[in-house]
Scaffold this active site. Structure first.
Site, short mmCIF file in Angstrom:
data_model
loop_
_atom_site.label_atom_id
_atom_site.label_comp_id
_atom_site.label_asym_id
_atom_site.label_seq_id
_atom_site.Cartn_x
_atom_site.Cartn_y
_atom_site.Cartn_z
N ASP A 92 -15.98 116.16 -30.01
CA ASP A 92 -16.31 117.55 -30.02
C ASP A 92 -15.38 118.58 -30.56
OD1 ASP A 92 -18.67 117.43 -28.61
OD2 ASP A 92 -17.71 116.89 -26.87
N ASP A 152 -25.38 115.21 -30.41
CA ASP A 152 -24.51 116.22 -30.41
C ASP A 152 -23.64 116.51 -31.57
OD1 ASP A 152 -25.26 114.93 -28.02
OD2 ASP A 152 -24.27 116.44 -26.85
#
Length: 371
Positions: A92, A152
């Protein structure tokens, strides 16, 4: 489209942010609220960048120094975090560092922010696995239980494209392009619904099977995952002009739009189309950003934009938080993790961010995002 509706909605979100700056001084909102109030945490979660990104948008819109000062103060904590490797063993880096440090560099030219973002890009690149040609999402590298990508990550790739652009080192872009290619091969089902995650054989790198971490089941479609597909494809198309992406994007987006309920706020999983299951308003906000980006790039026609405006107006009318001391978030009725029992029917920091980004895109069409 009544632009005034969206202007008022953005300015309300900006006032909420300003009125609660003291709530998070020296820290960050948690990923999800508790009874619609975010507790303050340290810079140790994957969602930190969304708050700094909101501050940067508020600064760009208002030019108020209070937003600039708050955002720049946070930049120091991002350097400390990457230097001390505080919860960074995951993919991330774009969510955390793109909306904070890349944004700071683009807006202010701050060299320390640039250096910090490049360290984050290095960290992301280090998770690329040659066997399988993908960026491993979570956990200890090269273990069977962790050898997977997730949808994601499409939104984390722009920090790698940016790193190549500012350094001239092609290895960042190469990593991103390979991961994109692999993701597109495995993450979309024949009907253009999406898997949340996809596993690979540790020994051979061959695709193994799709699974979920957040969705109702391995074969259902987690709505926020589908929204990551809608926006993620367009953010990559911005950098990789692959002519096969637009048609794929339209099919992924059509699936998302076809599964929205009447009030346009997605249920947390598209297994549900009505009933008492929680909504995930953040999924709808993410998809709106993807559609508006597609229109900006000339990928879709006006009918998609009108659908995006309709979703956004419903969010502003039915899902926006009130201005009071009881709530310090911006978008109500998001769901962080239904099966995790976390952040159900709450404000979620990513929902707040993407709602504000969607509004900013409509109110200031010349504005370009930080990805």
């Amino acid at each position: 489209m009544n632009k005034d509706i969206f202007t008022r909605a953005f300015e309300k979100g900006m006032r909420i942010t300003e009125n609660h700056l003291e709530d998070f001084k020296g820290g960050f909102p948690s990923p999800a609220s508790v009874n619609n109030r975010y507790p303050k945490i340290e810079n140790n979660d994957w969602t930190a960048g969304f708050y700094t990104g909101i501050l940067w948008m508020c600064y760009e819109y208002s030019k108020k120094k209070v937003f600039y000062d708050a955002a720049m103060e946070q930049i120091k904590s991002y350097r400390y975090r990457i230097d001390h490797r505080i919860v960074v063993d995951h993919h991330d880096m774009g969510f955390i560092y793109g909306l904070s440090c890349v944004a700071a560099y683009k807006l202010t030219g701050d060299e320390s922010a640039k250096e910090t973002a490049l360290l984050a890009a290095d960290n992301l690149k280090s998770r690329f696995r040659e066997k399988g040609q993908f960026i491993q999402a979570w956990g200890e590298l090269d273990t069977t239980e962790n050898y997977r990508l997730i949808i994601d990550c499409l939104l984390n790739l722009p920090i790698l494209y940016w790193a190549t652009d500012v350094t001239g080192d092609p290895s960042y872009r190469s990593c991103a392009e390979k991961h994109l290619k692999t993701t597109r091969k495995v993450i979309f089902r024949p009907d253009y619904s999406t898997y949340h995650t996809y596993y690979f054989n540790l020994e051979t790198g061959q695709p193994a099977y799709g699974a979920t971490k957040q969705g109702y089941s391995n074969e259902s479609t987690w709505s926020r995952g589908q929204a990551w597909g809608v926006y993620g494809l367009m953010l990559n198309y911005l950098y990789v002009k692959d002519d096969t992406i637009p048609e794929e994007w339209r099919k992924v987006t059509d699936y998302f739009l076809a599964h929205l309920p009447e009030d346009k706020a997605a249920y947390w999983d598209f297994h549900f189309m009505d009933g008492k299951e929680p909504r995930d308003s953040s999924a709808s906000a993410i998809a709106v950003c993807g559609i508006l980006e597609a229109y900006h790039q000339g990928v879709c026609d006006k009918k998609y934009v009108e659908e995006a405006w309709d979703i956004l107006e419903h969010l502003a009318d039915l899902y926006a938080a009130p201005e009071n001391d009881e709530v310090n978030g911006i978008l109500l009725h998001s769901t962080y993790g239904r099966l995790l029992g976390d952040g159900i029917d709450e404000c979620c920091l990513f929902g707040d961010y993407f709602y504000m980004e969607a509004l900013m895109r409509v109110v200031k069409p010349e504005w370009r995002p930080y990805w």
